[in-house]
Design a protein around this motif. Structure first.
Motif, mmCIF file in Angstrom:
data_model
loop_
_atom_site.group_PDB
_atom_site.id
_atom_site.type_symbol
_atom_site.label_atom_id
_atom_site.label_comp_id
_atom_site.label_asym_id
_atom_site.label_seq_id
_atom_site.Cartn_x
_atom_site.Cartn_y
_atom_site.Cartn_z
ATOM 1 N N ALA A 144 1.078 -1.181 -0.222
ATOM 2 C CA ALA A 144 0.701 0.082 -0.032
ATOM 3 C C ALA A 144 0.844 0.924 -0.125
ATOM 4 O O ALA A 144 0.177 2.229 -0.283
ATOM 5 N N GLY A 145 1.915 1.180 -0.345
ATOM 6 C CA GLY A 145 2.502 2.105 -0.170
ATOM 7 C C GLY A 145 3.033 2.437 1.259
ATOM 8 O O GLY A 145 3.116 2.573 2.088
ATOM 9 N N LEU A 146 2.660 4.188 1.597
ATOM 10 C CA LEU A 146 2.724 4.260 3.044
ATOM 11 C C LEU A 146 1.524 5.320 3.387
ATOM 12 O O LEU A 146 1.055 5.035 4.647
ATOM 13 N N ALA A 147 0.011 3.932 2.602
ATOM 14 C CA ALA A 147 -0.869 4.360 2.795
ATOM 15 C C ALA A 147 -1.487 3.494 3.822
ATOM 16 O O ALA A 147 -0.028 2.107 3.759
ATOM 17 N N SER A 148 -2.040 3.282 5.272
ATOM 18 C CA SER A 148 -2.540 2.414 5.889
ATOM 19 C C SER A 148 -2.948 1.315 5.656
ATOM 20 O O SER A 148 -3.932 1.595 4.682
ATOM 21 N N THR A 149 -2.917 -0.008 5.669
ATOM 22 C CA THR A 149 -3.202 -1.256 5.726
ATOM 23 C C THR A 149 -4.506 -1.347 6.823
ATOM 24 O O THR A 149 -5.084 -2.759 7.291
ATOM 25 N N GLN A 150 -4.555 -1.236 7.549
ATOM 26 C CA GLN A 150 -5.702 -1.555 9.738
ATOM 27 C C GLN A 150 -6.458 -1.255 8.832
ATOM 28 O O GLN A 150 -6.961 -2.641 9.283
ATOM 29 N N LYS A 151 -7.681 -1.229 8.280
ATOM 30 C CA LYS A 151 -8.986 -1.335 8.230
ATOM 31 C C LYS A 151 -9.184 -2.365 7.187
ATOM 32 O O LYS A 151 -9.932 -2.979 7.110
ATOM 33 N N MET A 152 -8.219 -2.103 5.728
ATOM 34 C CA MET A 152 -8.040 -3.354 5.430
ATOM 35 C C MET A 152 -8.203 -5.220 6.155
ATOM 36 O O MET A 152 -8.212 -6.101 5.908
ATOM 37 N N GLN A 153 -6.861 -4.354 6.679
ATOM 38 C CA GLN A 153 -6.955 -5.924 8.120
ATOM 39 C C GLN A 153 -7.753 -6.209 8.942
ATOM 40 O O GLN A 153 -8.072 -7.483 8.557
ATOM 41 N N ALA A 154 -8.515 -5.224 9.389
ATOM 42 C CA ALA A 154 -8.899 -5.716 10.654
ATOM 43 C C ALA A 154 -10.201 -6.302 9.919
ATOM 44 O O ALA A 154 -11.051 -7.277 10.566
ATOM 45 N N LEU A 155 -11.339 -5.903 8.500
ATOM 46 C CA LEU A 155 -11.953 -6.109 7.919
ATOM 47 C C LEU A 155 -12.097 -7.969 7.723
ATOM 48 O O LEU A 155 -12.513 -8.797 7.843
ATOM 49 N N LEU A 156 -11.054 -8.207 6.729
ATOM 50 C CA LEU A 156 -10.511 -9.071 6.291
ATOM 51 C C LEU A 156 -10.198 -10.751 7.666
ATOM 52 O O LEU A 156 -11.082 -11.725 7.189
ATOM 53 N N SER A 157 -9.879 -9.844 8.140
ATOM 54 C CA SER A 157 -9.819 -11.038 9.931
ATOM 55 C C SER A 157 -10.812 -10.999 10.038
ATOM 56 O O SER A 157 -11.157 -12.361 10.957
ATOM 57 N N LYS A 158 -11.494 -9.531 11.005
ATOM 58 C CA LYS A 158 -13.072 -10.337 10.742
ATOM 59 C C LYS A 158 -13.993 -11.107 9.861
ATOM 60 O O LYS A 158 -14.305 -12.350 10.765
ATOM 61 N N LEU A 159 -13.762 -11.075 8.565
ATOM 62 C CA LEU A 159 -14.795 -11.764 7.601
ATOM 63 C C LEU A 159 -13.648 -12.945 7.758
ATOM 64 O O LEU A 159 -15.437 -14.271 7.154
ATOM 65 N N HIS A 160 -13.405 -13.668 7.525
ATOM 66 C CA HIS A 160 -12.323 -15.022 7.372
ATOM 67 C C HIS A 160 -12.416 -15.518 8.234
ATOM 68 O O HIS A 160 -12.660 -17.226 8.035
ATOM 69 N N SER A 161 -12.497 -15.027 9.606
ATOM 70 C CA SER A 161 -13.187 -16.232 10.769
ATOM 71 C C SER A 161 -14.167 -16.487 10.942
ATOM 72 O O SER A 161 -14.356 -17.320 11.738
ATOM 73 N N HIS A 162 -15.201 -16.220 10.142
ATOM 74 C CA HIS A 162 -17.004 -16.643 10.374
ATOM 75 C C HIS A 162 -16.770 -17.967 9.894
ATOM 76 O O HIS A 162 -16.640 -18.214 8.477
#
Length: 112
Positions: free
Chosen positions: A94-112
Motif C-alpha cells: 500500500a506504499g505509505l497508506a495504512s492497511t489497518q482497515k483492510m486487515q481488520a475487516l479481512l480478519s473479522k470476515l474470514h474467521s466466521h
C-alpha cells in the motif's frame, strides 16, 4: 466496483495497492473487499523498462483465506499478506497508506 456482484454481495472497503509477485513483478491496481470475497483489479504492470496497461482480476473467496497479516518495511511501506489454506501467498503493498482497515475487516470476515 467494475466487478459483477454475486447475490447479496456488498462492498465493504476498497483501496489502491500494488500486487507483488514472488518473481519481483509488480502490478498497480485496486482491491475491493466484499462480504464474500477479496478482489484485486490490476491496471498497470510496473517494470524497470516501463509501464504496461493490463487487464485482470484476482478473486479470493473469504473461506479460502487461512491468515491475514499486516506489516511494514523500512518503517514506511505498508503491506498486506494473505495466506490461503492451499499455502498460496498473495502480497499487496500500500506504499505509505495504512492497511489497518483492510486487515481488520479481512480478519473479522474470514474467521466466521
Amino acid at each position: 466496483m467494475p466487478l459483477l456482484k454475486k447475490e447479496n454481495e456488498q462492498l465493504l472497503h476498497q483501496q489502491a495497492f500494488f500486487y507483488r509477485l514472488p518473481t519481483g513483478e509488480k502490478y498497480n491496481g485496486k482491491a475491493y473487499l466484499t462480504n464474500q470475497a477479496f478482489y484485486f483489479e490490476g491496471l498497470f504492470q510496473i517494470r524497470a523498462a516501463g509501464v504496461d496497461a493490463i487487464e485482470g482480476i484476482i478473486e479470493i473467496k473469504l473461506e479460502e483465506i487461512k491468515k491475514v497479516e499486516r506489516f511494514s518495511k523500512y518503517l514506511l511501506f505498508n503491506y498486506l499478506r494473505l495466506t490461503l489454506k492451499s499455502g498460496q501467498i498473495y502480497l499487496f503493498e500500500a506504499g505509505l497508506a495504512s492497511t489497518q482497515k483492510m486487515q481488520a475487516l479481512l480478519s473479522k470476515l474470514h474467521s466466521h
